[in-house]
Design an enzyme around this catalytic site. Structure first.
Site, PDB file in Angstrom:
ATOM      1  N   LYS C 183      49.760  63.742  -7.128  1.00  0.00           N
ATOM      2  CA  LYS C 183      48.964  64.134  -5.966  1.00  0.00           C
ATOM      3  C   LYS C 183      49.090  63.087  -4.870  1.00  0.00           C
ATOM      4  O   LYS C 183      48.647  61.960  -5.031  1.00  0.00           O
ATOM      5  CB  LYS C 183      47.479  64.283  -6.331  1.00  0.00           C
ATOM      6  N   GLY C 235      45.372  52.756  -5.401  1.00  0.00           N
ATOM      7  CA  GLY C 235      44.342  53.022  -4.400  1.00  0.00           C
ATOM      8  C   GLY C 235      43.272  51.955  -4.466  1.00  0.00           C
ATOM      9  O   GLY C 235      43.536  50.820  -4.861  1.00  0.00           O
ATOM     10  N   SER C 236      42.066  52.339  -4.126  1.00  0.00           N
ATOM     11  CA  SER C 236      40.994  51.353  -4.030  1.00  0.00           C
ATOM     12  C   SER C 236      40.488  50.951  -5.414  1.00  0.00           C
ATOM     13  O   SER C 236      40.578  51.703  -6.383  1.00  0.00           O
ATOM     14  CB  SER C 236      39.826  51.920  -3.221  1.00  0.00           C
ATOM     15  N   GLU C 238      37.446  50.612  -6.181  1.00  0.00           N
ATOM     16  CA  GLU C 238      36.284  51.459  -6.480  1.00  0.00           C
ATOM     17  C   GLU C 238      36.708  52.726  -7.230  1.00  0.00           C
ATOM     18  O   GLU C 238      36.129  53.078  -8.261  1.00  0.00           O
ATOM     19  CB  GLU C 238      35.621  51.809  -5.147  1.00  0.00           C
ATOM     20  N   GLY C 240      39.604  53.167  -8.715  1.00  0.00           N
ATOM     21  CA  GLY C 240      40.267  52.743  -9.940  1.00  0.00           C
ATOM     22  C   GLY C 240      39.281  52.521 -11.067  1.00  0.00           C
ATOM     23  O   GLY C 240      39.517  52.890 -12.220  1.00  0.00           O
ATOM     24  N   GLU C 257      46.904  50.188  -9.786  1.00  0.00           N
ATOM     25  CA  GLU C 257      47.315  49.206  -8.785  1.00  0.00           C
ATOM     26  C   GLU C 257      46.308  49.323  -7.666  1.00  0.00           C
ATOM     27  O   GLU C 257      46.291  50.319  -6.934  1.00  0.00           O
ATOM     28  CB  GLU C 257      48.744  49.515  -8.333  1.00  0.00           C
ATOM     29  N   CYS C 291      47.835  46.819   0.249  1.00  0.00           N
ATOM     30  CA  CYS C 291      46.928  46.259  -0.755  1.00  0.00           C
ATOM     31  C   CYS C 291      47.194  44.782  -0.982  1.00  0.00           C
ATOM     32  O   CYS C 291      46.288  44.029  -1.294  1.00  0.00           O
ATOM     33  CB  CYS C 291      47.053  47.027  -2.059  1.00  0.00           C
ATOM     34  N   GLU C 388      37.991  43.896   1.122  1.00  0.00           N
ATOM     35  CA  GLU C 388      39.270  44.365   1.626  1.00  0.00           C
ATOM     36  C   GLU C 388      39.018  45.219   2.866  1.00  0.00           C
ATOM     37  O   GLU C 388      38.313  46.221   2.809  1.00  0.00           O
ATOM     38  CB  GLU C 388      39.973  45.190   0.545  1.00  0.00           C
TER      39      GLU C 388
END
Lengths: 290, 301, 477
Positions: C183, C235-236, C238, C240, C257, C291, C388
């Site tokens: 996705k 992604g973030s 949060e 993750g 990651e 990131c 971040e």
């Protein structure tokens, strides 16, 4: 009184092993440990949440020094543990047999395998960086090198069945690469673990590298799994599915590395999976030019 | 260590890979349409039209001077170049041919290109060129002395040549291809500037590599930082190997984004080149006419 | 106005044929999504680029079933050397259609064409080439004696490097013999959909790669699908964390990651001009939507003032604007939502007492823009030094000694990357050893290569992508 009068044995007190010392649980609690035949063997310390906390502090304190020691030295110390364990072979065979039942021969085989396991992992300390690391041929004028580094502080829920061999099999790979550990021993078979602590304490292993707690997994594990200063958690000794799941959820709080339960044949050659589990690959780039 | 060598070794280092990458990124700038037209005329005005051959003759030099004054004979809007650059023996011819124009007359002196002659001969060479009408002197530094660590000698010689120049502008050729490292380029740049250089120049054109984009960028950083430190502005001249308009555009972008627009002027930036001029002229024609030009439509000199 | 104004030099967008609407790519066919279609826009202009299908639970079921069937019948049993050839084929097509992919990426994401053309797309092709070669050599990867694929991989990727993150996920997964359902991010689906066409052009067997578009719910349905064997997420932190929680108690293998707050550490003996470039590249590359961005600049106090003067001067030459202009250095912020977050954290930075400097540049009126910004006078306790921002905003802190630099660099729950600038070799090695980060760039920054493993320590996630190490994420070993 005749000379033949039976001598009263001096019983051993089984305590925790934290930061290189042997404290009782701060909670003052203990629990009865019985042998495989149901006979009462000893009162073991029943560690508490605060003992987990203290053990994590000890492990964290010891971690940079242990990781910073040369791989050669770590290997030497692990080999020294094997030497010390070999010297107390008979004592461990007794404790393992009492804890796990079975034949004397089976218990001795387990102790021998545990000694050999220390030797096996001792040899890995200065080889795993070469096996897991190496140079990467990047398409550019750079020197690029990957190497495994210890994950940090690892919480280990030791296997419930194999009180010594299983225990050694989960501790040795974690510390061989420079991690420090907080280990919850098999709840119902904790005595070989405490005795192992005595071996570790006399093996040049710096205090705090291995911290051994005895007590109830269900009580201690959640605090280990949720502790923000623990970097990884080994669920091997968690027999309950729901507890294992909830520990994994707790571990997600700071994204701990989680080693899930799996079928383990402790007598087989372990492979490098556990060494890999508690290492992080670090990659360093540097330009290369004259 | 002398004070001078301490000063030079105290300059920040240069990471070659990073410097090359920065220059390569700047080289991807796309200069089109109005920007290109402006930059081509600027580049023409910055050309030190050069002939430095053993086979140079008065006839060849006169032809080149005519080209320098009117690069595009049929188009009055085309600017003249910055200077003519010749050997000292050709200075009198060039001075005569350039009389009445604003084109400067540069001469390579100091036993160009090796510089391997006694200092007094190099100084005489310089004085003779100036006396014959050169208003710009392109000297070579003593690379042997530099590489052997005798930076004081290099410095003293530049000072002496500067004095011999009198009012003539002094361009100091570092011969960066022989200095080899970027750290040396930076140190030699500062050395030359401290010794009084009006311009620092990459190369004689006789050694490969001659000018490169990253080396020119380093020298532009040096003149930028030197002005910041001392208040004195020094020019930069890449020479050798710059043949196409596309190359020239890259250099101008590097000037613009490294030293800044104060250097986007023939007084502060020059191209030491010969064949570049014709390519600039052909590209100029392309922008005017809308179609590609060919070598038959520019003068061959 | 500079005297040397670069005229507009736009890359032509005619090379890309964007359809008015896109379906889901399932089992080698385009199908309509069962959810409500959504629009993807060009963040530089806010114009709608296309309408994109939204996958529901039922669509996820269908895609996972297709991937399962392809795994069981085709891709799993296929010899590695044959899988390799498909991946080589894909790599070649990506090279051939490179400019088209680059333009599409810049249109949908807002990143400068120079980056999509020179960084993203070449790395995408290189990644497929690299992993293609592994497909028939997995036994030599040193991970164990009998490496086996995991099965169906559910992969969820972010919007900052849309096609590159797709390559990081799909190339190793396929090389190892898995099939995938991927996705792409809600705001940047178009290059993934073009990739689906490339799979068809390569005659990749149906079901080996399935692309589902949608938002968070689609991603959650994919991650939680019981027939998925492997979950990979970028992604973030949060999200993750939520994914790690949701796969707890399952047998799904998970790699993550996540976020970062990398320190870029400049010592007084650094090669200063390259360090300035490295810092600029570290935080303004890809609008700071990176990131591993060097979002915390740690400057040795003795050179701080001089360095900052150089940094500000350099920021003055950054060209912010049209992503398709070949001379643009900093493009558009990817979404209104992200722009809002960057603005909010920047305001917090000011409120906390940070001194704000913004590069002097004109921003277009339409679209989402944020000028390159630095905050000086920042302390470890400030939110802009800890959180971040994921935008072109740099927090500047100072240090006095190497020990202090290491302590400050490591003082974060993240551990993705770090930068060190010094000309002293022994100090580089000493620092590299102590920095708790998965990638340490010494005298360089933001370099990527398919052979070089990438991934974090601590809350930056686990698992590695790239290199031999990246295989482990997709193998049972």
């Amino acid at each position: 009184m005749s000379d033949e009068a039976k001598r009263l044995a001096v019983r051993k007190t089984y305590k925790l092993y934290v930061g290189g010392k042997f404290p009782r649980s701060e909670s003052g609690r203990s629990y009865q440990v019985t042998g495989s035949d149901g006979a009462v063997l000893a009162n073991a310390s029943r560690a508490s949440r605060k003992d987990v906390r203290d053990a994590v502090v000890a492990a964290r304190k010891a971690q940079p020094g242990w990781a910073g020691a040369t791989a050669y030295l770590r290997g030497q110390i692990l080999y020294r543990v094997a030497e010390m364990l070999e010297g107390r072979r008979a004592q461990f065979a007794d404790e393992v047999r009492t804890a796990e039942g079975g034949t004397r021969k089976a218990a001795e085989a387990a102790v021998d395998a545990a000694v050999d396991r220390w030797v096996w992992y001792a040899g890995w300390a200065d080889k795993i960086p070469q096996v897991l690391g190496g140079g990467n041929p990047v398409a550019g004028p750079y020197f690029n090198l990957s190497s495994p580094e210890p994950t940090g502080v690892v919480g280990v829920l030791a296997p419930q069945d194999s009180s010594l061999l299983g225990l050694v099999s989960v501790i040795a790979p974690a510390i061989a690469t420079g991690n420090t550990t907080v280990v919850v021993a098999a709840s119902e078979r904790p005595l070989p673990a405490v005795t192992l602590g005595e071996v570790l304490a006399t093996s040049d292993l710096p205090g705090g590298v291995v911290n051994l707690l005895t007590g109830h997994v269900a009580e201690l594990a959640p605090h280990l799994a949720s502790h923000a200063d623990v970097n990884g958690v080994d669920l091997t000794g968690v027999d309950d599915d729901e507890l294992a799941r909830s520990l994994e959820v707790a571990a997600a709080g700071n994204l701990k590395r989680v080693l899930r339960r799996a079928e383990n044949d402790w007598t087989a050659e372990p492979g490098i999976k556990r060494l890999r589990a508690w290492t992080e690959i670090k990659t360093v780039w540097h330009p290369a030019a004259g | 260590m002398t004070e001078l060598s301490t000063l030079l070794s105290g300059l920040p280092g240069v990471d070659r890979v990073g410097a090359d990458q920065r220059a390569a990124t700047l080289a991807t700038r796309s200069i089109k349409t109005t920007a290109k037209a402006w930059a081509i005329d600027l580049a023409i005005r910055m050309v030190d039209l050069t002939t430095l051959e053993g086979a140079d003759t008065p006839g060849k030099v006169r032809t080149l001077c005519a080209k320098a004054r009117r690069p595009e004979p049929s188009d009055a809007s085309c600017p003249s170049v910055a200077a003519i650059c010749v050997y000292p023996s050709m200075v009198p011819v060039a001075a005569e041919a350039l009389k009445g124009s604003k084109v400067h007359l540069a001469s390579v002196a100091t036993a160009f290109p090796s510089g391997q002659a006694p200092l007094d001969i190099r100084l005489d060479d310089t004085r003779a060129a100036v006396a014959a009408g050169a208003d710009e002197i392109d000297m070579v530094i003593n690379r042997g002395a530099f590489l052997s660590g005798d930076v004081q000698r290099v410095y003293d010689e530049i000072v002496a040549v500067k004095e011999a120049c009198g009012k003539a502008h002094l361009k100091v050729i570092l011969e960066t291809g022989e200095l080899a490292t970027y750290d040396n380029v930076r140190r030699a740049s500062w050395l030359a500037m401290h010794a009084g250089a009006d311009f620092i120049k990459t190369s004689t054109g006789k050694i490969s590599p001659a000018a490169t984009l990253p080396v020119t960028m380093l020298m532009l950083e040096a003149v930028r930082d030197f002005r910041e430190a001392t208040g004195r502005q020094v020019g930069v001249k890449p020479a050798g190997g710059i043949r196409t308009t596309k190359d020239a555009m890259k250099y101008l972008v590097v000037v613009n984004e490294t030293a800044g627009e104060d250097w986007l002027d023939p007084d502060w930036f020059r191209f030491g080149a010969s064949s570049l001029l014709n390519d600039l002229l052909m590209q100029r024609q392309k922008l005017t006419t809308g179609h590609y030009s060919g070598p038959d439509y520019v003068t061959v000199d | 106005m500079s005297i040397f104004e670069y005229a507009p030099a736009p890359e032509s967008r005619d090379i890309v044929d964007i359809k008015p609407s896109y379906g889901l790519f399932v089992n080698g066919e385009w199908t309509d999504g069962k959810g409500e279609a959504f629009k993807t826009i060009n963040p530089a202009t806010e114009e709608t680029l296309a309408e994109v299908a939204c996958a529901t639970d039922a669509d996820v079921d269908a895609a996972v079933a297709a991937a399962r069937a392809a795994y069981d019948k085709v891709w799993g049993p296929m010899p590695g050397r044959e899988r390799a050839k498909y991946l080589y084929r894909i790599a070649r097509i990506i090279q051939e259609r490179g400019r088209e992919l680059a333009v599409l990426e810049s249109l949908d994401n807002g990143k400068p064409i120079r980056e999509s053309r020179d960084v993203d797309i070449p790395l995408v092709a290189a990644h497929f080439f690299y992993y293609a070669g592994w497909a028939d050599k997995l036994g030599y990867a040193g991970l164990g004696p009998n490496p086996r694929p995991l099965g169906v991989a559910g992969q969820v990727i972010p919007w900052n490097f849309p096609l590159l993150m797709l390559a990081w996920k799909i190339a190793p997964a396929l090389a190892c013999g898995n099939t995938v359902v991927l996705k792409p991010a809600e705001t940047t689906p178009l290059t993934a959909l073009l990739f689906a066409e490339i799979c068809r052009q390569a005659d990749l067997p149906p079901g080996v790669v399935n692309i589902l578009t949608g938002a968070g719910e689609t991603g959650a349905a994919l991650v939680n699908h019981p027939d998925v064997n492997k979950v990979a997420f970028t992604g973030s932190t949060e999200v993750g964390r939520r994914i790690a929680e949701s796969v707890a108690g399952t047998r799904k293998k998970l790699t993550l990651e996540l976020g970062g707050k990398a320190a870029n550490i400049v010592f007084d003996d650094a090669a200063i001009d390259q360090a300035v470039e490295g810092v600029v590249n570290g935080i303004f590359f890809n609008q700071g939507h990176v990131c591993c961005a060097g979002s915390r600049l740690l400057l040795q106090e003795s050179v701080a003032e001089d360095f900052l003067a150089r940094l500000r001067r350099r920021m003055g030459t950054l060209r912010v604007g049209d992503p398709l202009d070949k001379n643009t250095d900093v493009g558009a912020i990817n979404s209104a939502e992200q722009l809002e977050r960057i603005r909010a954290l920047s305001e917090i930075g000011e409120a906390e007492g940070g001194e704000r400097y913004t590069a002097p540049c004109e921003l277009p009126e339409r679209g989402f823009w944020f000028a390159p910004t630095i905050f000086t006078g920042v302390s470890q306790s400030h939110r802009i030094a800890r959180e971040e921002i994921f935008g072109p905003v740099l927090s500047v802190l100072t240090f006095r000694t190497p020990e202090e630099a290491v302590a400050k660099a490591n003082n974060t729950p993240y551990g993705l990357s770090a930068g060190v600038w010094t000309e002293k070799g022994s100090r580089i090695l000493w620092m590299a050893d102590r920095l708790r980060a998965g990638v340490v760039w010494a005298n360089t920054f933001n370099k990527f290569d398919p052979t070089s493993p990438f991934g974090g320590y601590k809350e930056s996630g686990y698992g590695r992508e790239g290199g031999r190490h990246g295989l482990e994420a997709y193998l049972d070993v």
